[in-house]
Design an enzyme around this catalytic site. Structure first.
Site, PDB file in Angstrom:
ATOM      1  N   GLN A 104       0.784  -1.164   0.039  1.00  0.00           N
ATOM      2  CA  GLN A 104       0.122  -0.054   0.011  1.00  0.00           C
ATOM      3  C   GLN A 104       0.803   1.280   0.200  1.00  0.00           C
ATOM      4  O   GLN A 104       1.554   1.392   0.800  1.00  0.00           O
ATOM      5  CB  GLN A 104      -0.931   0.044   1.175  1.00  0.00           C
ATOM      6  CG  GLN A 104      -2.131   0.811   1.088  1.00  0.00           C
ATOM      7  CD  GLN A 104      -3.025   1.218   1.965  1.00  0.00           C
ATOM      8  OE1 GLN A 104      -2.537   1.527   3.096  1.00  0.00           O
ATOM      9  NE2 GLN A 104      -4.175   1.328   1.881  1.00  0.00           N
ATOM     10  N   TYR A 182      -5.761  10.909   4.103  1.00  0.00           N
ATOM     11  CA  TYR A 182      -4.451  11.279   3.883  1.00  0.00           C
ATOM     12  C   TYR A 182      -4.458  12.111   2.359  1.00  0.00           C
ATOM     13  O   TYR A 182      -5.399  12.498   2.142  1.00  0.00           O
ATOM     14  CB  TYR A 182      -3.431  10.048   3.844  1.00  0.00           C
ATOM     15  CG  TYR A 182      -3.695   9.237   5.153  1.00  0.00           C
ATOM     16  CD1 TYR A 182      -3.169  10.252   6.347  1.00  0.00           C
ATOM     17  CD2 TYR A 182      -4.286   8.289   5.362  1.00  0.00           C
ATOM     18  CE1 TYR A 182      -3.340   9.677   7.514  1.00  0.00           C
ATOM     19  CE2 TYR A 182      -4.206   7.533   6.683  1.00  0.00           C
ATOM     20  CZ  TYR A 182      -3.889   8.383   7.736  1.00  0.00           C
ATOM     21  OH  TYR A 182      -4.026   7.852   8.865  1.00  0.00           O
ATOM     22  N   ARG A 234      -7.731   2.584  -3.124  1.00  0.00           N
ATOM     23  CA  ARG A 234      -8.574   2.659  -2.002  1.00  0.00           C
ATOM     24  C   ARG A 234      -9.203   4.008  -2.044  1.00  0.00           C
ATOM     25  O   ARG A 234      -8.329   4.999  -1.838  1.00  0.00           O
ATOM     26  CB  ARG A 234      -7.707   2.039  -0.856  1.00  0.00           C
ATOM     27  CG  ARG A 234      -8.770   1.696   0.294  1.00  0.00           C
ATOM     28  CD  ARG A 234      -8.258   1.137   1.517  1.00  0.00           C
ATOM     29  NE  ARG A 234      -9.342   0.339   2.208  1.00  0.00           N
ATOM     30  CZ  ARG A 234      -8.979   0.118   3.540  1.00  0.00           C
ATOM     31  NH1 ARG A 234      -8.210   0.511   4.317  1.00  0.00           N
ATOM     32  NH2 ARG A 234     -10.119  -0.808   3.940  1.00  0.00           N
ATOM     33  N   GLY A 327      -9.622  -6.659   8.592  1.00  0.00           N
ATOM     34  CA  GLY A 327      -8.791  -6.228   9.396  1.00  0.00           C
ATOM     35  C   GLY A 327      -8.626  -6.672  10.674  1.00  0.00           C
ATOM     36  O   GLY A 327      -7.839  -7.602  10.973  1.00  0.00           O
TER      37      GLY A 327
HETATM   38  C1  FMN Z   1      -4.251  -1.300  13.439  1.00  0.00           C
HETATM   39  C2  FMN Z   1      -5.043  -0.844  12.037  1.00  0.00           C
HETATM   40  C3  FMN Z   1      -4.304   0.038  11.336  1.00  0.00           C
HETATM   41  C4  FMN Z   1      -4.969   0.199  10.094  1.00  0.00           C
HETATM   42  N1  FMN Z   1      -3.956   1.106   9.018  1.00  0.00           N
HETATM   43  C5  FMN Z   1      -4.558   1.100   7.889  1.00  0.00           C
HETATM   44  C6  FMN Z   1      -3.637   1.369   6.665  1.00  0.00           C
HETATM   45  O1  FMN Z   1      -2.524   1.672   6.923  1.00  0.00           O
HETATM   46  N2  FMN Z   1      -4.306   1.836   5.445  1.00  0.00           N
HETATM   47  C7  FMN Z   1      -5.449   1.621   5.426  1.00  0.00           C
HETATM   48  O2  FMN Z   1      -5.955   1.934   4.145  1.00  0.00           O
HETATM   49  N3  FMN Z   1      -6.383   1.392   6.284  1.00  0.00           N
HETATM   50  C8  FMN Z   1      -5.886   1.007   7.585  1.00  0.00           C
HETATM   51  N4  FMN Z   1      -6.856   0.578   8.637  1.00  0.00           N
HETATM   52  C9  FMN Z   1      -8.335   0.341   8.266  1.00  0.00           C
HETATM   53  C10 FMN Z   1      -8.375  -1.032   7.731  1.00  0.00           C
HETATM   54  O3  FMN Z   1      -7.651  -1.161   6.650  1.00  0.00           O
HETATM   55  C11 FMN Z   1     -10.028  -1.463   7.666  1.00  0.00           C
HETATM   56  O4  FMN Z   1     -10.627  -0.655   6.755  1.00  0.00           O
HETATM   57  C12 FMN Z   1     -10.688  -1.236   9.051  1.00  0.00           C
HETATM   58  O5  FMN Z   1     -10.062  -1.481  10.110  1.00  0.00           O
HETATM   59  C13 FMN Z   1     -12.133  -1.673   9.103  1.00  0.00           C
HETATM   60  O6  FMN Z   1     -12.035  -3.147   8.932  1.00  0.00           O
HETATM   61  P1  FMN Z   1     -12.095  -4.222   9.950  1.00  0.00           P
HETATM   62  O7  FMN Z   1     -13.492  -3.902  10.797  1.00  0.00           O
HETATM   63  O8  FMN Z   1     -12.070  -5.490   9.263  1.00  0.00           O
HETATM   64  O9  FMN Z   1     -10.924  -3.976  11.094  1.00  0.00           O
HETATM   65  C14 FMN Z   1      -6.278   0.364   9.735  1.00  0.00           C
HETATM   66  C15 FMN Z   1      -6.966  -0.395  10.799  1.00  0.00           C
HETATM   67  C16 FMN Z   1      -6.562  -0.959  11.910  1.00  0.00           C
HETATM   68  C17 FMN Z   1      -7.196  -1.428  12.774  1.00  0.00           C
END
Ligand code: FMN
Length: 380
Positions: A104, A182, A234, A327
């Site tokens: 990413q 971002y 994304r 995630g």
């Molecule tokens: C610890 C953590 C770090 C994340 N870092 C990013 C990231 O670097 N890039 C991104 O697009 N989304 C990031 N997200 C968002 C996740 O990709 C995801 O969209 C979000 O957690 C919802 O999905 P989930 O309910 O399955 O966790 C992050 C989420 C978490 C929990």
């Protein structure tokens, strides 16, 4: 295979012909655990390896493309060629376990902590501060400096250069991080983009920067990789601020992106079944429904958001999304996909077990962030 899980576990072919072994991917998640020189750490590599054998594709934590795009402590660097061996380590660890490795690529813009960027100078489309911790940083030191047109062109090129490094490092693809507030989103947003040049003004002009990055990344891929290299994008569908991105704005962006020859689009959502806030007629319809209607199968969409159980996933696939990202759940249970595939879905763990950091192979900085942020992960 349990026929109910067919939609989740069957293979899927991306537009460029690459076959994914199933429909579940690991969502990109920053882990704050890279070394201070910008290389990936052993703990981070082990964390990814532990989560790369069930899902078909692992999208890494975001890497920054220029020094003034570093958005997190412990973020790994993709901004110079010296980092190619580090990037290679991560790609190899993921691929050895059977998943496609997607890097990413990102610039944090006005969301970067000043202590992480050269001279503490944060940059963005315009001089509008980010809303941090619920409060606007109005008139504070966090007011970003608007980028000049030449700097914008350099950042567009930098996204291409990091893509070249990803190709050299053996990744199967890159995901352009146009979500979560971002830099790329800052250009698309009427909140953060008040420019009056070719990069701002109308909705169409606010798409100039995101589309230029797509074009540059695709140009580099054409020059340096074979057609199997995956390029995804994304986006976040809505912003709470006024002015801010509405669902209607996003449908225009997505309609345009759907014709750009990308291999997938990836929405960023906290809740898969969330409904649109504004900018569309029917706010009782889910954002995913709107997106699928607009896309009309021109490009695969990855859905995401609070999918914890096999039932949640089955319901999500009924919406018609071809791919689903998990995630937090794959941090909580690294064997989530395998348990479903082996008919052991009752054994899926859906809350973080605070006694199992080592068993779950979670690096200290990520672990500390999780257990000190109440309400973020189930079980905390
Ligand atoms: C610890 C953590 C770090 C994340 N870092 C990013 C990231 O670097 N890039 C991104 O697009 N989304 C990031 N997200 C968002 C996740 O990709 C995801 O969209 C979000 O957690 C919802 O999905 P989930 O309910 O399955 O966790 C992050 C989420 C978490 C929990």
């Amino acid at each position: 295979m349990n026929p109910d899980n067919q939609a989740m576990l069957s293979s899927f072919t991306l537009p460029n012909g690459v076959e994914l072994k199933n429909r579940v991917v690991m969502a990109p998640m920053t882990n704050f655990s890279s070394n201070s020189d910008g290389t990936v750490s052993d703990a981070e590599v082990n964390y990814y390896a532990r989560r790369s054998s069930g899902v078909s594709m692992v999208i890494t934590a975001c890497t920054y493309v220029t020094p003034n795009g570093k958005g997190f402590h412990g973020q790994f660097s993709g901004d110079k060629d010296e980092m190619i061996p580090s990037l290679t380590r991560l790609a190899s660890a993921i691929k050895e376990q059977g998943a496609k490795a997607i890097l990413q690529i990102f610039h944090g813009g006005r969301s970067c902590p000043p202590e992480l960027v050269p001279n503490g100078e944060i940059v963005s489309a315009s001089d509008v501060p980010a809303v941090r911790g619920g409060e606007s940083a109005e008139e504070s030191a966090l007011k970003p400096r608007p980028l000049t047109e030449q700097e914008i062109e350099e950042i567009i090129k930098a996204f291409g250069e990091t893509t070249r490094r990803a190709i050299e490092a053996g990744y199967d693809g890159v995901e352009i991080h146009g979500a979560n507030g971002y830099l790329i989103q800052q250009f698309f947003s009427p909140h953060s983009n008040r420019r009056e040049d070719q990069y701002g003004g109308s909705l169409e002009k606010r798409m100039t920067f995101p589309l230029a990055i797509v074009e540059e990344v695709q140009r580099v891929v054409k020059e340096h990789a074979n057609p199997a290299f995956i390029v995804g994008y994304r986006f976040s569908p809505e912003e709470p601020e006024t002015p801010g991105i509405t669902m209607g704005d996003t449908l225009t962006l997505v309609d345009t992106l759907a014709d750009k020859g990308l291999d997938y689009l990836h929405v960023s959502l906290g809740e898969f079944f969330s409904t649109a806030r504004r900018g569309v007629e029917d706010t009782s319809k889910t954002r995913i429904e709107y997106l699928l209607e607009t896309i009309q199968n021109r490009v695969p969409l990855i859905g995401v958001g609070s999918i914890y159980t096999a039932d949640d996933a089955r319901r999500a696939f009924k919406s018609g999304v071809p791919l689903l990202a998990i995630g937090r759940e794959i941090i909580i249970d690294p064997d989530w996909v395998q348990k479903i595939a082996e008919g052991k879905e009752n054994e899926i763990v859906t809350e973080i077990d605070k006694t199992k950091q080592n068993e779950l192979v979670i690096p200290d900085p990520l672990w500390n962030a999780i257990i000190h942020t109440p309400g973020w992960f189930p079980g905390v």
